[in-house]
Design a protein around this motif. Structure first.
Motif, mmCIF file in Angstrom:
data_model
loop_
_atom_site.group_PDB
_atom_site.id
_atom_site.type_symbol
_atom_site.label_atom_id
_atom_site.label_comp_id
_atom_site.label_asym_id
_atom_site.label_seq_id
_atom_site.Cartn_x
_atom_site.Cartn_y
_atom_site.Cartn_z
ATOM 1 N N GLN A 65 0.836 -1.208 0.000
ATOM 2 C CA GLN A 65 0.000 0.000 0.000
ATOM 3 C C GLN A 65 0.875 1.263 0.000
ATOM 4 N N THR A 66 1.957 1.243 0.760
ATOM 5 C CA THR A 66 2.865 2.384 0.806
ATOM 6 C C THR A 66 3.501 2.622 -0.557
ATOM 7 N N ILE A 67 3.940 1.557 -1.192
ATOM 8 C CA ILE A 67 4.540 1.672 -2.524
ATOM 9 C C ILE A 67 3.505 2.185 -3.520
ATOM 10 N N TYR A 68 2.298 1.663 -3.429
ATOM 11 C CA TYR A 68 1.202 2.101 -4.307
ATOM 12 C C TYR A 68 0.952 3.594 -4.144
ATOM 13 N N SER A 69 0.900 4.062 -2.923
ATOM 14 C CA SER A 69 0.688 5.488 -2.670
ATOM 15 C C SER A 69 1.805 6.318 -3.291
ATOM 16 N N GLY A 70 3.033 5.852 -3.145
ATOM 17 C CA GLY A 70 4.167 6.555 -3.733
ATOM 18 C C GLY A 70 4.125 6.597 -5.244
ATOM 19 N N LEU A 71 3.625 5.547 -5.852
ATOM 20 C CA LEU A 71 3.562 5.488 -7.314
ATOM 21 C C LEU A 71 2.434 6.339 -7.879
ATOM 22 N N GLN A 72 1.513 6.772 -7.042
ATOM 23 C CA GLN A 72 0.395 7.581 -7.522
ATOM 24 C C GLN A 72 0.710 9.077 -7.523
ATOM 25 N N THR A 73 1.899 9.450 -7.128
ATOM 26 C CA THR A 73 2.274 10.859 -7.154
ATOM 27 C C THR A 73 2.606 11.264 -8.593
ATOM 28 N N PRO A 74 2.409 12.538 -8.932
ATOM 29 C CA PRO A 74 2.718 12.982 -10.299
ATOM 30 C C PRO A 74 4.180 12.743 -10.689
ATOM 31 N N ASP A 75 5.092 12.785 -9.722
ATOM 32 C CA ASP A 75 6.514 12.597 -10.012
ATOM 33 C C ASP A 75 6.856 11.162 -10.415
ATOM 34 N N ALA A 76 5.968 10.220 -10.168
ATOM 35 C CA ALA A 76 6.253 8.819 -10.468
ATOM 36 C C ALA A 76 6.338 8.568 -11.979
ATOM 37 N N GLY A 77 5.658 9.368 -12.761
ATOM 38 C CA GLY A 77 5.741 9.237 -14.213
ATOM 39 C C GLY A 77 4.889 8.127 -14.803
ATOM 40 N N ILE A 78 3.972 7.571 -14.006
ATOM 41 C CA ILE A 78 3.073 6.539 -14.522
ATOM 42 C C ILE A 78 1.647 6.901 -14.121
ATOM 43 N N SER A 79 0.698 6.351 -14.843
ATOM 44 C CA SER A 79 -0.709 6.619 -14.552
ATOM 45 C C SER A 79 -1.154 5.837 -13.314
ATOM 46 N N ALA A 80 -2.319 6.195 -12.802
ATOM 47 C CA ALA A 80 -2.876 5.476 -11.648
ATOM 48 C C ALA A 80 -3.110 4.008 -11.984
ATOM 49 N N GLU A 81 -3.573 3.738 -13.200
ATOM 50 C CA GLU A 81 -3.806 2.355 -13.626
ATOM 51 C C GLU A 81 -2.495 1.579 -13.715
ATOM 52 N N GLU A 82 -1.465 2.247 -14.230
ATOM 53 C CA GLU A 82 -0.154 1.603 -14.311
ATOM 54 C C GLU A 82 0.405 1.362 -12.917
ATOM 55 N N ALA A 83 0.202 2.303 -11.997
ATOM 56 C CA ALA A 83 0.672 2.134 -10.616
ATOM 57 C C ALA A 83 0.023 0.908 -9.990
ATOM 58 N N ARG A 84 -1.249 0.756 -10.201
ATOM 59 C CA ARG A 84 -1.972 -0.416 -9.673
ATOM 60 C C ARG A 84 -1.386 -1.693 -10.265
ATOM 61 N N TRP A 85 -1.147 -1.692 -11.579
ATOM 62 C CA TRP A 85 -0.597 -2.873 -12.242
ATOM 63 C C TRP A 85 0.794 -3.188 -11.688
ATOM 64 N N VAL A 86 1.617 -2.167 -11.507
ATOM 65 C CA VAL A 86 2.977 -2.368 -10.987
ATOM 66 C C VAL A 86 2.927 -3.043 -9.620
ATOM 67 N N VAL A 87 2.044 -2.571 -8.752
ATOM 68 C CA VAL A 87 1.985 -3.133 -7.403
ATOM 69 C C VAL A 87 1.405 -4.548 -7.425
ATOM 70 N N LEU A 88 0.439 -4.796 -8.283
ATOM 71 C CA LEU A 88 -0.065 -6.171 -8.414
ATOM 72 C C LEU A 88 1.033 -7.093 -8.942
ATOM 73 N N ARG A 89 1.809 -6.609 -9.893
ATOM 74 C CA ARG A 89 2.937 -7.397 -10.423
ATOM 75 C C ARG A 89 3.992 -7.606 -9.345
ATOM 76 N N LEU A 90 4.261 -6.571 -8.569
ATOM 77 C CA LEU A 90 5.212 -6.676 -7.469
ATOM 78 C C LEU A 90 4.748 -7.737 -6.473
ATOM 79 N N SER A 91 3.471 -7.761 -6.162
ATOM 80 C CA SER A 91 2.962 -8.769 -5.222
ATOM 81 C C SER A 91 3.146 -10.174 -5.790
ATOM 82 N N GLU A 92 2.997 -10.320 -7.102
ATOM 83 C CA GLU A 92 3.249 -11.619 -7.739
ATOM 84 C C GLU A 92 4.720 -12.009 -7.617
#
Length: 112
Positions: A65-92
């Motif tokens: 959840q912490t990583i997901y929150s960090g990825l949702q910031t504008p500085d992350a350079g990815i969309s909210a949908e991509e952030a969700r996918w990244v964290v789901l992939r990370l959990s895998e």
């Protein structure tokens, strides 16, 4: 992918770029580039998540959840949908259960 690329982009990622009619909103080449970025990001976050787990021993879910929150910031350079996918992939990759907030709703699964 049918555009001559050697990269296999999973359906779960392609779905981020499909409209209701299943048509892609971006060219396959651009989707492949976004996939490479997001997959690399997930791979790089494995070590960071493991360090957080062993240093502070919060729950796996809290770390994701912490990583997901960090990825949702504008500085992350990815969309909210991509952030969700990244964290789901990370959990895998970590073989951790995905946090409930990140799991698809029944409507997204098509099980409505």
């Amino acid at each position: 992918m049918q555009d001559g690329s050697q990269i296999f982009v999973p359906d779960s990622f392609i779905a981020l770029f499909q409209g209701r009619n299943q048509r892609l909103r971006q060219p396959l080449g651009e989707i492949a580039q976004r996939y490479e970025l997001c997959e690399d990001l997930a791979q790089m976050l494995v070590e960071q998540a493991q360090i957080l787990y062993h240093q502070s021993a919060p729950s796996e879910s809290a770390i994701l959840q912490t990583i997901y929150s960090g990825l949702q910031t504008p500085d992350a350079g990815i969309s909210a949908e991509e952030a969700r996918w990244v964290v789901l992939r990370l959990s895998e990759l970590l073989e951790w259960k995905a946090p409930e907030l990140l799991l698809p709703s029944p409507a997204e699964d098509g099980a409505a």
